[in-house]
Scaffold this motif. Structure first.
Motif, PDB file in Angstrom:
ATOM      1  N   ILE A  14       0.842  -1.203   0.000  1.00  0.00           N
ATOM      2  CA  ILE A  14       0.000   0.000   0.000  1.00  0.00           C
ATOM      3  C   ILE A  14       0.870   1.243   0.000  1.00  0.00           C
ATOM      4  N   LEU A  15       1.871   1.275   0.876  1.00  0.00           N
ATOM      5  CA  LEU A  15       2.739   2.455   0.972  1.00  0.00           C
ATOM      6  C   LEU A  15       3.505   2.696  -0.318  1.00  0.00           C
ATOM      7  N   THR A  16       4.015   1.611  -0.913  1.00  0.00           N
ATOM      8  CA  THR A  16       4.853   1.740  -2.108  1.00  0.00           C
ATOM      9  C   THR A  16       4.038   1.951  -3.377  1.00  0.00           C
ATOM     10  N   ASN A  17       2.974   1.178  -3.549  1.00  0.00           N
ATOM     11  CA  ASN A  17       2.218   1.212  -4.805  1.00  0.00           C
ATOM     12  C   ASN A  17       1.031   2.166  -4.781  1.00  0.00           C
ATOM     13  N   HIS A  18       0.329   2.268  -3.649  1.00  0.00           N
ATOM     14  CA  HIS A  18      -0.865   3.118  -3.590  1.00  0.00           C
ATOM     15  C   HIS A  18      -0.537   4.566  -3.237  1.00  0.00           C
ATOM     16  N   PHE A  19       0.481   4.757  -2.378  1.00  0.00           N
ATOM     17  CA  PHE A  19       0.884   6.120  -2.019  1.00  0.00           C
ATOM     18  C   PHE A  19       2.170   6.544  -2.719  1.00  0.00           C
ATOM     19  N   GLY A  20       2.877   5.594  -3.330  1.00  0.00           N
ATOM     20  CA  GLY A  20       4.087   5.906  -4.095  1.00  0.00           C
ATOM     21  C   GLY A  20       5.289   6.266  -3.249  1.00  0.00           C
ATOM     22  N   MET A  21       5.328   5.873  -1.999  1.00  0.00           N
ATOM     23  CA  MET A  21       6.417   6.270  -1.109  1.00  0.00           C
ATOM     24  C   MET A  21       7.724   5.602  -1.526  1.00  0.00           C
ATOM     25  N   PRO A  22       8.844   6.329  -1.436  1.00  0.00           N
ATOM     26  CA  PRO A  22      10.157   5.714  -1.677  1.00  0.00           C
ATOM     27  C   PRO A  22      10.423   4.616  -0.637  1.00  0.00           C
ATOM     28  N   GLN A  23      11.359   3.716  -0.948  1.00  0.00           N
ATOM     29  CA  GLN A  23      11.637   2.590  -0.063  1.00  0.00           C
ATOM     30  C   GLN A  23      12.100   3.054   1.320  1.00  0.00           C
ATOM     31  N   THR A  24      12.910   4.102   1.373  1.00  0.00           N
ATOM     32  CA  THR A  24      13.400   4.577   2.674  1.00  0.00           C
ATOM     33  C   THR A  24      12.249   5.086   3.527  1.00  0.00           C
ATOM     34  N   ALA A  25      11.353   5.874   2.919  1.00  0.00           N
ATOM     35  CA  ALA A  25      10.220   6.419   3.667  1.00  0.00           C
ATOM     36  C   ALA A  25       9.260   5.321   4.097  1.00  0.00           C
TER      37      ALA A  25
END
Length: 464
Positions: free
Chosen positions: A32-43
């Protein structure tokens, strides 16, 4: 002296529901964080470490509070009751916020028809998220509620096993507890396959989470209806005196806290250091494996994790028996070697490698992790004095959760800088190897030897 397997399995229903939750959490929240919100891996790694940050402070506190709690339902059960209800409600609410974010992506035409994620799409999604950060803020705030609810009852739930089990049988009992937890994890992995959580990266997870919460509530109800905490804890104390494992408590000694001798304190610190190191290695793999398998290898992460869980299930009881023969320390060291070997071999797996190659790798990792898990927690509480089991359970989780704070962030920085392909498994393997060195120096924590019984009696389980 023999283990009441039925009783331990019922106590293990609390760990069953906890493991079911974390299996779902680790699978979908990074996606969800990576694909739905687009967050970088560190964040996203920083967000994934929030549960561990909370746990470092909350697990020792609630473990110690439960030590001093006395209700007609027992010391641990009230925490399990209120924590489970709050966690289930807030976990479902979390998916509603995610659905709102998906609707934003759909309006911006950022959801691909084939459901495949890419780095370019992730960057566009992150830009969309930054135009209105309130859905992300709401998601993280609700996530905090979920994590706080889970943190309030994890130490009390885990401390319940040593509360009702005499010391020499705790490795066997912990094998059963881990077996119950693994069963919960496998059920959730199967649900992941049913709901195809590894296929469409932009699906709504509401139905999946509702199914997971139903599994959690099933274990919760079985626990409430069958576990007699106060009665079983009293019987454990009677057995401890009966088998000469402790002297009967007197009014002078009942409330006295014994200070840990320097040699035992040194062993405790080394055990906790070992716990931290192998959790850094292990959690760096589990917290990001859904992303690595889906986006780098192109594998279905659900089935490979099921293989690891199945291998652990098959090995838990044998590991408990082996550790009672060889000792907890030797069994842990063997498990560390297996886990490091599995991660080392995993480095060689590429996107062109048949997925079936991952199955023996994960099976070996599952057996290794079972060998470690069955024995590490009993080694910590073996050093606890009467009335301090919850506090020492908190120490164990402080070490493991502190490690899991470091793991996603440190590994996330490495993945962003060097890519996941050639750093994912090596990172985990290196820290597991470090834990072998610290564990080798431990001198205390194995159970006191007991009189040998017949083979049939050692295998037998008592009834209520």
């Amino acid at each position: 002296m023999k283990l009441n397997y039925k009783r331990v399995m019922l106590v293990g229903m609390a760990f069953f529901l906890i493991s079911a939750f974390w299996q779902a959490y680790d699978a979908i929240v990074p996606l969800i964080l990576t694909n739905h919100f687009g967050m970088p891996q560190t964040a996203s790694g920083a967000v994934m470490s929030l549960d561990n940050v909370l746990a470092v402070f909350m697990l020792p506190i609630f473990g110690a509070i439960s030590d001093r709690t006395n209700t007609r339902f027992g010391k641990r059960t009230p925490f399990i009751f209120f924590g489970t209800i709050a966690a289930v409600i807030s976990f479902v609410c979390l998916t509603f916020i995610d659905n709102y974010q998906l609707a934003k992506m759909a309006s911006a035409e950022l959801i691909p028809a084939d459901g495949v994620a890419s780095e370019a799409l992730q960057k566009l999604t992150w830009q969309l998220t930054l135009t209105n950060v309130w859905p992300l803020v709401g998601f993280i705030a609700t996530l905090l509620v979920v994590l706080i609810a889970m943190a309030t009852f994890r130490s009390p739930a885990v401390a319940l096993m040593p509360d009702v089990t005499v010391k020499p049988l705790r490795s066997k009992a912990n094998a059963v507890i881990n077996l119950m937890g693994t069963a919960g994890g496998i059920i959730v992995l199967i649900l992941g396959m049913v709901f195809a959580t590894s296929k469409n990266k932009f699906m709504s997870y509401t139905g999946y989470v509702l199914a997971v919460c139903a599994v959690m509530l099933l274990g919760f109800l079985l626990f409430l209806l069958t576990v007699k905490e106060k009665k079983w804890a009293s019987e454990m104390e009677e057995d401890t005196v009966k088998y000469g494992l402790a002297e009967p408590a007197s009014p002078e000694t009942a409330t006295k806290k014994e200070k840990l001798p320097p040699a035992q304190l040194r062993s405790l610190l080394l055990i906790l250091a070992s716990v931290a190191l192998w959790f850094i290695g292990y959690n760096s793999i589990t917290s990001k494996y859904s992303v690595y398998a889906s986006n780098v290898l192109g594998f279905d992460y659900n089935f490979t994790l099921i293989v690891a869980q199945a291998a652990a299930i098959v090995s838990y009881i044998p590991v408990g028996i082996v550790s009672s023969k060889l000792g907890r320390k030797k069994t842990i060291l063997a498990g560390v070697i297996m886990l490091a070997t599995a991660f080392g071999v995993g480095t060689l797996v590429s996107p062109d490698t048949p997925a079936v190659i991952m199955y023996p790798v994960f099976a070996l990792a599952g057996i290794g992790w079972a060998s470690i898990n069955v024995n590490s927690f009993p080694m910590v509480v073996e050093l606890a004095s009467k009335g301090d089991v919850g506090k020492y359970t908190g120490y164990y989780y402080t070490a493991s959760m502190s490690a899991q704070i470091v793991a996603p962030i440190l590994s996330g920085v490495l993945y962003d800088a060097c890519g996941m392909r050639y750093t994912f498994f090596p990172f985990g393997a290196v820290f597991v190897v470090f834990s072998f060195i610290t564990m080798l120096l431990v001198k205390h924590g194995d159970s006191r030897p007991t009189e040998k019984k017949s083979a049939l009696e050692q295998l037998g389980g008592g009834d209520d």
